[in-house]
Write a protein that holds these residues in place. Structure first.
Motif, PDB file in Angstrom:
ATOM      1  N   LYS A 456       0.855  -1.332  -0.086  1.00 19.63           N
ATOM      2  CA  LYS A 456      -0.044   0.105  -0.167  1.00 19.63           C
ATOM      3  C   LYS A 456       0.930   1.329  -0.050  1.00 19.63           C
ATOM      4  CE  LYS A 456      -3.827   2.301   2.402  1.00 19.63           C
ATOM      5  NZ  LYS A 456      -4.816   2.306   3.402  1.00 19.63           N
ATOM      6  N   ASP A 457       2.058   1.261   1.035  1.00 20.02           N
ATOM      7  CA  ASP A 457       2.857   2.366   1.000  1.00 20.02           C
ATOM      8  C   ASP A 457       3.676   2.589  -0.405  1.00 20.02           C
ATOM      9  OD1 ASP A 457       2.215   2.676   3.594  1.00 20.02           O
ATOM     10  OD2 ASP A 457       3.875   1.781   4.494  1.00 20.02           O
ATOM     11  N   MET A 458       3.909   1.473  -1.130  1.00 19.17           N
ATOM     12  CA  MET A 458       4.356   1.524  -2.285  1.00 19.17           C
ATOM     13  C   MET A 458       3.679   2.027  -3.472  1.00 19.17           C
ATOM     14  SD  MET A 458       5.978  -1.945  -4.375  1.00 19.17           S
ATOM     15  CE  MET A 458       6.680  -2.489  -2.714  1.00 19.17           C
ATOM     16  N   GLN A 459       2.557   1.767  -3.503  1.00 18.60           N
ATOM     17  CA  GLN A 459       1.575   2.163  -4.407  1.00 18.60           C
ATOM     18  C   GLN A 459       1.389   3.626  -4.471  1.00 18.60           C
ATOM     19  OE1 GLN A 459      -1.700  -0.775  -5.267  1.00 18.60           O
ATOM     20  NE2 GLN A 459      -0.634  -1.618  -3.686  1.00 18.60           N
ATOM     21  N   LEU A 460       1.189   4.186  -3.108  1.00 12.75           N
ATOM     22  CA  LEU A 460       1.132   5.529  -2.987  1.00 12.75           C
ATOM     23  C   LEU A 460       2.227   6.509  -3.156  1.00 12.75           C
ATOM     24  CD1 LEU A 460      -0.905   5.230   0.546  1.00 12.75           C
ATOM     25  CD2 LEU A 460      -1.845   5.848  -1.825  1.00 12.75           C
ATOM     26  N   PHE A 461       3.580   5.931  -2.965  1.00 11.14           N
ATOM     27  CA  PHE A 461       4.669   6.500  -3.201  1.00 11.14           C
ATOM     28  C   PHE A 461       4.720   6.526  -4.894  1.00 11.14           C
ATOM     29  CE2 PHE A 461       9.356   6.450  -3.950  1.00 11.14           C
ATOM     30  CZ  PHE A 461       9.564   7.695  -3.374  1.00 11.14           C
ATOM     31  N   ILE A 462       4.301   5.550  -5.548  1.00 14.23           N
ATOM     32  CA  ILE A 462       4.640   5.698  -7.123  1.00 14.23           C
ATOM     33  C   ILE A 462       3.408   6.701  -7.754  1.00 14.23           C
ATOM     34  CG2 ILE A 462       4.152   4.568  -9.167  1.00 14.23           C
ATOM     35  CD1 ILE A 462       5.010   1.766  -7.358  1.00 14.23           C
ATOM     36  N   ASN A 463       2.446   6.868  -7.258  1.00 16.43           N
ATOM     37  CA  ASN A 463       1.403   7.707  -7.512  1.00 16.43           C
ATOM     38  C   ASN A 463       1.738   9.189  -7.175  1.00 16.43           C
ATOM     39  OD1 ASN A 463      -0.206   5.515  -8.170  1.00 16.43           O
ATOM     40  ND2 ASN A 463      -2.025   6.272  -7.164  1.00 16.43           N
ATOM     41  N   GLU A 464       2.816   9.276  -6.063  1.00 17.29           N
ATOM     42  CA  GLU A 464       3.050  10.569  -5.739  1.00 17.29           C
ATOM     43  C   GLU A 464       4.315  11.047  -6.548  1.00 17.29           C
ATOM     44  OE1 GLU A 464       6.544  11.673  -2.300  1.00 17.29           O
ATOM     45  OE2 GLU A 464       4.223  11.310  -1.543  1.00 17.29           O
ATOM     46  N   GLN A 465       5.227   9.932  -7.070  1.00 14.89           N
ATOM     47  CA  GLN A 465       6.498  10.246  -7.890  1.00 14.89           C
ATOM     48  C   GLN A 465       6.145  10.306  -9.456  1.00 14.89           C
ATOM     49  OE1 GLN A 465       9.566  10.873  -6.827  1.00 14.89           O
ATOM     50  NE2 GLN A 465       8.618  11.340  -5.035  1.00 14.89           N
ATOM     51  N   CYS A 466       4.923   9.631  -9.733  1.00 17.41           N
ATOM     52  CA  CYS A 466       4.619   9.596 -11.095  1.00 17.41           C
ATOM     53  C   CYS A 466       5.341   9.222 -12.208  1.00 17.41           C
ATOM     54  CB  CYS A 466       3.814  10.971 -11.203  1.00 17.41           C
ATOM     55  SG  CYS A 466       2.485  10.953 -12.545  1.00 17.41           S
ATOM     56  N   PRO A 467       5.949   8.224 -12.072  1.00 17.44           N
ATOM     57  CA  PRO A 467       7.006   7.920 -13.278  1.00 17.44           C
ATOM     58  C   PRO A 467       6.416   7.566 -14.408  1.00 17.44           C
ATOM     59  CG  PRO A 467       7.197   6.198 -11.753  1.00 17.44           C
ATOM     60  CD  PRO A 467       6.100   7.232 -10.960  1.00 17.44           C
ATOM     61  N   MET A 468       4.965   7.341 -14.370  1.00 15.43           N
ATOM     62  CA  MET A 468       4.135   6.769 -15.337  1.00 15.43           C
ATOM     63  C   MET A 468       2.658   7.209 -15.136  1.00 15.43           C
ATOM     64  SD  MET A 468       4.003   2.739 -14.719  1.00 15.43           S
ATOM     65  CE  MET A 468       5.848   2.626 -14.913  1.00 15.43           C
ATOM     66  N   LEU A 469       1.809   7.187 -16.260  1.00 15.99           N
ATOM     67  CA  LEU A 469       0.465   7.445 -16.419  1.00 15.99           C
ATOM     68  C   LEU A 469      -0.065   6.083 -16.460  1.00 15.99           C
ATOM     69  CD1 LEU A 469      -0.018  10.953 -18.231  1.00 15.99           C
ATOM     70  CD2 LEU A 469       1.007  10.418 -15.879  1.00 15.99           C
ATOM     71  N   PHE A 470      -1.406   6.062 -15.810  1.00 18.86           N
ATOM     72  CA  PHE A 470      -1.874   4.589 -16.134  1.00 18.86           C
ATOM     73  C   PHE A 470      -2.817   4.811 -17.036  1.00 18.86           C
ATOM     74  CE2 PHE A 470      -0.686   4.776 -11.255  1.00 18.86           C
ATOM     75  CZ  PHE A 470       0.581   4.278 -11.485  1.00 18.86           C
ATOM     76  N   LEU A 471      -3.017   4.103 -18.073  1.00 14.37           N
ATOM     77  CA  LEU A 471      -3.967   4.130 -19.163  1.00 14.37           C
ATOM     78  C   LEU A 471      -4.952   3.075 -19.237  1.00 14.37           C
ATOM     79  CD1 LEU A 471      -1.453   5.793 -21.817  1.00 14.37           C
ATOM     80  CD2 LEU A 471      -3.043   6.909 -20.342  1.00 14.37           C
ATOM     81  N   HIS A 472      -4.651   1.749 -18.899  1.00 16.57           N
ATOM     82  CA  HIS A 472      -5.597   0.872 -19.400  1.00 16.57           C
ATOM     83  C   HIS A 472      -5.159  -0.885 -18.410  1.00 16.57           C
ATOM     84  CE1 HIS A 472      -8.184  -1.798 -21.735  1.00 16.57           C
ATOM     85  NE2 HIS A 472      -7.173  -2.290 -22.197  1.00 16.57           N
ATOM     86  N   ASN A 473      -6.246  -1.076 -18.079  1.00 13.66           N
ATOM     87  CA  ASN A 473      -5.985  -2.465 -17.513  1.00 13.66           C
ATOM     88  C   ASN A 473      -6.789  -3.453 -18.502  1.00 13.66           C
ATOM     89  OD1 ASN A 473      -6.264  -2.069 -13.936  1.00 13.66           O
ATOM     90  ND2 ASN A 473      -4.595  -2.318 -15.203  1.00 13.66           N
ATOM     91  N   ASP A 474      -6.225  -4.122 -19.170  1.00 14.51           N
ATOM     92  CA  ASP A 474      -6.743  -4.808 -20.312  1.00 14.51           C
ATOM     93  C   ASP A 474      -7.248  -6.386 -19.998  1.00 14.51           C
ATOM     94  OD1 ASP A 474      -7.101  -5.201 -22.945  1.00 14.51           O
ATOM     95  OD2 ASP A 474      -5.111  -5.433 -23.663  1.00 14.51           O
ATOM     96  N   GLU A 475      -7.802  -6.868 -21.134  1.00 12.02           N
ATOM     97  CA  GLU A 475      -8.602  -8.089 -21.138  1.00 12.02           C
ATOM     98  C   GLU A 475      -7.950  -8.941 -22.060  1.00 12.02           C
ATOM     99  OE1 GLU A 475     -12.964  -8.357 -20.975  1.00 12.02           O
ATOM    100  OE2 GLU A 475     -13.130  -6.349 -20.206  1.00 12.02           O
TER     101      GLU A 475
END
Length: 504
Positions: A456-475
């Motif tokens: 959880k801490d990891m995901q929040l930190f990644i969102n804060e640093q924003c090395p990428m934008l999340f566009l799509h979870n595929d099928e």
């Protein structure tokens, strides 16, 4: 007129597959979007190559569709300690060159993955210390430190067992069109026409039962319409991915079946964080605010998949995707962040790199238009798959669109391969001591509330640093001939073909 020309081109492309082979029903023809980059299992970490290697090689353990494991080349195992796994090998298993699988091949294969040759798959192999040979059919895998997801990773392509003698004899040609590839899998290497197709032949002495057809042909067909036309004409038996534009066409055809399953994958737009001003998290956050990721996903994928809010997909444990608010576009916030970072957007020229997959080109086109509202001119550079991956390694890009999927269902692998310092598939070249520390901590823990908190801490930190934008979870959208039986697409996108058979 344009649609008619595209359809004719697609039909011409498909007809080149050759109907004679299909008519004999001794050949299974598969249409993949891209060609493999190598048949050496430790020199890649891309899906087309993993799928190719999956047909030739076996791993010590096999992954089931529900995320559990079953015996592979190891018929059983013991956890001697947190850093030692004892594996008992099957006896009598033969490589395609006729040699029997022995412990020396397992030691050679796995330890080879820890050398510089295995840079692409370092995320998986980095904690392997050595493989101890007990006897010809028993090995102990010793780790440098506890790594909870390591055992599961043995089912990944990196853990494919190669024939020591053959690899050493082939040298640099191993796994290339100029050489060969020798495993214990259900198919043996036949011919590889790079950029077009590879042909594998049935291995009659496969330990788990031979295929019911003789030849497997996997074609590289980037154009989605061509893949669908191939299914419709019967020239192709299995085709993937089926795009949103082709979805109904496959679903409504009485001779075809669409196999549709959720994938643990994320399509993202990454930043080259070694380049100014992309090294500034405020600039990356500004791009995040400037782009309508939710609208883009809906426009391009039309009801397939969803827009992610975190890097770990929601169908993987410890994802906090559903706890994070939906992304909202905010141009004023973007302008403020760019100003704080000292970036003047008016007249700024940037590049967005992508491969030739239509959905990614479409996403890049919408992003281009949205950035233009801030005065940013974005040039879209479209590259062939192999050239694209090679280009990203050279660090010449600004921004790029790519997908990352989990063929091992553990949250560590959702993050480490993309963002850990030095990872072979970290094309953002993001490097942060805090994230590396969190990854190491999460790997060393067994499942439970404490490990959940780390991710959880990891995901929040990644969102804060924003090395990428999340566009799509595929099928996973796979078109299959109805008369083909015994094939079930994998929710991990690495498909097994040898169980398929043609209905009389």
């Amino acid at each position: 007129m344009r649609k008619s020309i595209l359809a004719l081109l697609a039909l011409a492309l498909v007809l080149s597959l050759g109907g004679a082979a299909f008519a004999a029903k001794d050949t299974l023809v598969v249409a993949d979007q891209y060609d493999a980059t190598t048949l050496d299992p430790i020199r890649h970490n891309d899906y087309p190559s993993s799928r190719a290697c999956h047909q030739i090689y076996d791993t010590l353990i096999f992954l089931n569709d529900d995320g559990s494991f079953r015996p592979g080349l190891a018929e059983k195992w013991e956890f001697v300690s947190g850093t030692a796994y004892k594996m008992y090998l099957r006896k009598g298993v033969k490589f395609h060159n006729g040699e029997e699988l022995k412990a020396v091949d397992v030691k050679f294969s796995l330890e080879r993955a820890t050398t510089e040759l295995g840079a692409q798959i370092k995320t998986y192999s980095q904690d392997l210390k050595e493989v101890e040979i007990v006897d010809d059919y028993t090995v102990i895998l010793h780790l440098k430190k506890e790594n909870f997801p390591f055992f599961a990773s043995l089912s990944h392509s990196w853990g494919s067992i190669v024939n020591k003698k053959e690899v050493e004899a082939q040298g640099e040609n191993y796994g290339t069109p100029a050489g060969t590839a020798v495993g214990t899998g259900p198919f043996k290497f036949g011919k590889w026409d790079k950029g077009d197709k590879y042909t594998f032949e049935r291995y009659d002495d496969y330990w788990d039962g031979k295929a019911q057809y003789k030849t497997l042909v996997v074609r590289s067909i980037p154009e989605p319409t061509a893949r669908t036309v191939g299914l419709e004409t019967g020239e192709v038996d299995i085709a993937y991915p089926t795009t949103t534009t082709e979805l109904k066409r496959v679903e409504e055809n009485p001779d075809l079946v669409l196999q549709r399953k959720p994938l643990a994958s994320t399509t993202y737009m990454g930043f080259n964080t070694t380049k100014k001003p992309f090294d500034d998290p405020r600039v990356r956050q500004a791009f995040n605010a400037a782009i309508d990721t939710v609208g883009i996903q809906k426009a391009v994928f039309r009801g397939v998949g969803k827009t992610p809010r975190t890097l770990i997909p929601s169908n993987i444990k410890y994802s906090i995707n559903d706890e994070i608010p939906e992304h909202k576009r905010d141009l004023e916030a973007a302008k403020k962040l760019f100003a704080e970072a000292g970036v003047k957007t008016d007249g700024w020229k940037v590049q967005i790199w992508t491969n030739e997959r239509k959905e990614r080109v479409d996403m890049a086109t919408i992003i281009q238009a949205q950035l233009q509202e801030l005065g940013i001119t974005a040039e879209i550079k479209v590259l062939e798959w192999g050239a694209y991956l090679d280009g990203l390694k050279k660090k010449e890009h600004d921004m790029f669109l790519l997908g990352w999927g989990l063929s091992v269902p553990d949250p560590d692998y959702a993050v480490a391969g993309l963002l850990e310092t030095g990872a072979g598939t970290n094309y953002t070249f993001f490097s942060d001591a805090k994230l590396d520390e969190l990854l190491a901590k999460g790997r060393a823990m067994s499942d439970g509330p404490e490990r959940a908190q780390v991710y959880k801490d990891m995901q929040l930190f990644i969102n804060e640093q924003c090395p990428m934008l999340f566009l799509h979870n595929d099928e996973s959208l796979v078109g299959v001939q109805k008369k083909l039986k015994g094939f079930s697409s994998s929710p991990f996108d690495v498909h097994t073909f040898y169980t398929a058979s043609f209905e009389e």
